[in-house]
Write an enzyme that holds these catalytic residues in place. Structure first.
Site, PDB file in Angstrom:
ATOM      1  N   ASP A 107       0.808  -1.225   0.000  1.00  0.00           N
ATOM      2  CA  ASP A 107       0.000   0.000   0.000  1.00  0.00           C
ATOM      3  C   ASP A 107       0.841   1.274   0.000  1.00  0.00           C
ATOM      4  O   ASP A 107       0.442   2.283  -0.586  1.00  0.00           O
ATOM      5  CB  ASP A 107      -0.987   0.013   1.162  1.00  0.00           C
ATOM      6  CG  ASP A 107      -0.341  -0.206   2.519  1.00  0.00           C
ATOM      7  OD1 ASP A 107       0.887  -0.408   2.593  1.00  0.00           O
ATOM      8  OD2 ASP A 107      -1.079  -0.187   3.529  1.00  0.00           O
TER       9      ASP A 107
ATOM     10  N   ASP B 189       3.598   0.808  12.778  1.00  0.00           N
ATOM     11  CA  ASP B 189       2.730  -0.349  12.916  1.00  0.00           C
ATOM     12  C   ASP B 189       3.265  -1.431  13.842  1.00  0.00           C
ATOM     13  O   ASP B 189       2.504  -2.294  14.255  1.00  0.00           O
ATOM     14  CB  ASP B 189       2.476  -0.969  11.529  1.00  0.00           C
ATOM     15  CG  ASP B 189       1.659  -0.054  10.640  1.00  0.00           C
ATOM     16  OD1 ASP B 189       0.860   0.725  11.169  1.00  0.00           O
ATOM     17  OD2 ASP B 189       1.846  -0.107   9.420  1.00  0.00           O
TER      18      ASP B 189
END
Length: 741
Positions: A74, A453
């Site tokens: 992404d 993350d």
């Protein structure tokens, strides 16, 4: 150019754009072992190994070449699988600072008739502030590229990014390509991606807020298109097809209702001539609570519901078992054999279902799965064993090996060759969005890192994923602060987003952690940067919500047991400790362009230098190691400033006109000042530079093949190894460079 929103949190709004496209071709090479610098020196660049750490949104095996596959992410570019080496090769590292928005890959396409050809549709955000998309085309499997700039925006890091593929080589003509966009309908190229225009006859009408074309798939000589803005009812179809590339029609009898609202992916079984489509009630990867799997017998037009398990039941603990369906992949060797994945199934955990009889019965591969994550221990997430995965929308079956299945998650790519034993198939693919780096002056580890993350990691080796995995006690999903006491390097503190606390300290240089006994109330909702003074006796914690709201900073002198508010500290600023004097802290007020200092270990701050740049530009205040009061201020678009009197006065450095981030490393032999590293512009190129003479002159140390998009977050040199530098990227993990000797 607007600084990118450095997060995988999708930006939801869209922007309409024109449809015509112009070709801008140029051959570039994404691979180089040694990067020749401007002065003839050379650097070797490699990833610090973590292994994955980001959302793999698509995986595509080449249908006619054994062992050839591609993957997309992404925000971190595209990769090609090297089957002989057992690792991924990055294909888009050549994209530079001005092209940061192209590091998100919306779609991949290969040409079954020409094995060397591969195409990438690039564009991370479809917002008004983001640049337009582009299509890269290659004749040599991504070794070199030609580029066509589009006049529309793509959204590889927006909702629906796990759908696809939105790019397709026409099954009747290799010169014709189709590209589905989110807000600008269907595009077509008749010259192998060099130029693009709106496809005539496509009936679905795009909107500024919809999903547009979700996927394109070849069904024999026909092309089918999934449409994300309909609901499957009359007049608002979500599946269209063309037999001749000109006339399009809604596919008759297609499923309707909540469980089939949004088509996510499709795969065609050439043996049985059946098209399988996965559906959900939202584009995903988040927000799905219903879904289904249907198949269409294309010869007769007959539809069948082959959903493995209907969402909406309850788990053993009574939780609602809600989810959608995501990936679908057929077995090219065995008729009626395919796999589908659930998505957003948090209560009962996502799985991959497999059928060998066209969907009459299914087996959950999760039930017998045995995982080996020894190569990437962080995948245990602080537990005893890893989960099967989440955000499973990328799914592929090797056309040359029926038992070789791979699927992507929000953090890795898992693979199996016997349908039971699974391990990360992720070597070479690094996608972390890195925001914190510390290179200790002593000890086992040369690097500590913090990412958005996966929290904080302790890197015993640069060539292997950290053996301890991500920092636990507590586990935090995204790091907001990481700091080491300059005169006591065994003491480290961190801050971040977490469910069970947001701050922690370590007395063994980051190997093990303990949570702060208490924390300010605002820490739960707005953890921000944290600092410790030179001897570790005082902590300063600043608080900034992810939406930009700033709050008062707090101070602790008892290792996080109690905290007091610092009213004189500028809200939202990043605290910076003096590396030599424990009594000194600094802060830069970006609202007023003022440097503030504390001489009482952070109890109070007073203004020193004023009249410096202010506003919403990017600012980085860094203290030179081993020196008191030697401060450097890098200012996006405004250059570099230095103070040698603790911020009482600053002078502008004449050697660069833009500085985005700056750090220090071991001095060159014979030099009496640390090496300085920066991402900035000394001339017309934004690049990575090193200075060995206190910023009087700079040497570029990366090259055009090693740029990694946006790299303005943090850079730091190694205090023990001259020339070694660590660079944080937004989606390509941690890069480290060393001179070629």
């Amino acid at each position: 150019m607007r600084t990118p929103r450095l997060s995988r949190r999708a930006v939801l709004a869209g922007s309409a754009a024109t449809v015509a496209a112009t070709a801008v071709s140029g051959v570039v090479s994404p691979v180089a072992v040694a990067a020749p610098a401007a002065d003839g020196s050379a650097y070797r660049w490699r990833n610090v190994v973590v292994g994955g750490t980001g959302f793999v949104t698509g995986v595509l095996f080449h249908p006619s070449v054994r062992g050839l596959a591609y993957a997309r992410t992404d925000i971190g570019g595209a990769y090609r699988w090297d089957d002989r080496a057992g690792r991924w090769t990055p294909l888009t590292d050549h994209l530079g600072w001005d092209d940061w928005n192209l590091l998100g890959v919306e779609a991949i396409a290969v040409d079954p008739a020409h094995p060397g050809r591969v195409y990438l549709a690039l564009g991370t955000y479809a917002q008004s502030w983001a640049g337009n998309g582009a299509v890269l085309r290659s004749e040599d499997r991504g070794a070199t590229w030609s580029r066509a700039d589009l006049d529309v925006k793509l959204g590889a890091n927006e909702d629906g990014r796990g759908a696809g593929e939105r790019l397709l080589v026409d099954p009747r003509d290799s010169d014709t390509l189709w590209l589905g966009t989110r807000h600008d309908g269907l595009l077509k190229s008749t010259d192998r991606g060099a130029t693009w225009a709106a496809a005539s006859g496509f009936p679905a009408k795009p909107s500024a807020s919809g999903q547009g074309v979700m996927f394109l798939v070849a069904v024999g000589r026909a092309v089918y298109a999934g449409w994300g803005d309909g609901d499957g009812t009359s007049g608002t179809a979500n599946l269209y097809r063309t037999a001749d590339g000109t006339a399009w029609e809604a596919v008759p009898g297609q499923p309707s209702g909540t469980a089939a609202k949004v088509p996510i992916r499709a795969a065609y079984d050439t043996h049985t001539r059946e098209l399988y489509v996965t559906y959900a009630n939202a584009p995903g990867p988040n927000g799905q609570s219903d879904g289904s799997v249907h198949k269409l017998r294309t010869a007769t037009g007959k539809w069948a519901d082959v959903t493995p398990v209907k969402p909406g039941g309850t788990t053993d603990d009574g939780s609602a078992d809600t989810f959608g369906y995501g990936g679908v992949a057929v077995d090219a060797r065995r008729p009626g054999t395919l796999a589908v994945s659930t998505n957003n199934r948090w209560a009962d955990v996502d799985t991959v279902y497999r059928t060998t009889n066209g969907g009459r019965t299914w087996t959950s591969l999760k039930d017998a799965a045995v995982f080996d994550v020894s190569e990437t221990p962080y995948l245990k997430w602080g537990d005893d064993k890893p989960k099967f995965g989440w955000w499973i929308q990328a799914l592929a079956v090797d056309p040359y090996d029926s038992k070789h299945i791979v699927y992507g998650t929000g953090a890795t790519l898992y693979g199996t060759r016997d349908l039971k034993r699974w391990a990360p198939q992720i070597r070479g693919l690094e996608e972390a969005s890195v925001v914190q780096l510390v290179s200790p002056p002593a000890g086992e580890a040369h690097l500590l890192s913090g990412s958005r993350d996966i929290g904080v990691m302790y890197h015993e080796r640069l060539t292997a994923s950290p053996a301890r995995g991500m920092a636990t006690n507590p586990v935090s999903g995204s790091a907001t602060g990481l700091a080491q006491a300059a005169a006591k390097p065994s003491y480290v503190v961190r801050a971040g987003w977490g469910d069970n606390g947001n701050g922690a300290y370590s007395n063994d240089a980051g190997q093990t952690w303990a949570p702060f006994e208490a924390q300010p109330d605002i820490a739960k909702d707005a953890p921000g940067p944290i600092a410790t003074n030179a001897d570790g006796s005082a902590l300063l914690w600043s608080f900034v919500h992810w939406d930009g709201t700033k709050y008062a900073a707090h101070r602790s002198t008892d290792n996080g047991t109690t905290w007091s508010e610092i009213s004189s500290f500028p809200k939202g600023a990043t605290p910076v400790a003096d590396p030599a004097d424990p009594a000194l802290f600094y802060a830069y007020d970006t609202d007023t362009g003022t440097l503030l200092a504390s001489t009482d270990s952070g109890r109070s701050f007073t203004a020193r230098a004023g009249g410096l740049p202010s506003g919403d530009a990017q600012f980085k205040l860094v203290a030179a190691p081993g020196r008191s009061g030697d401060l450097w201020l890098s200012v996006k678009w405004n250059g570099l400033y230095r103070s040698t009197d603790g911020g009482v006065s600053f002078s502008k450095v004449a050697s660069c006109w833009a500085s985005y981030t700056l750090g220090f490393g071991r001095a060159a032999d014979g030099a009496d000042y640390p090496a300085i590293y920066q991402v900035g512009s000394t001339d017309t190129i934004t690049a990575v530079y090193r200075s060995d003479d206190e910023a009087k002159t700079w040497t570029r140390i990366n090259d055009d093949a090693h740029q990694w998009g946006w790299t303005g977050e943090v850079i730091v040199g190694d205090p023990r190894v001259y020339g070694r530098v660590y660079l944080a990227t937004n989606g390509r993990g941690i890069q480290y460079g060393e001179p070629v000797r």
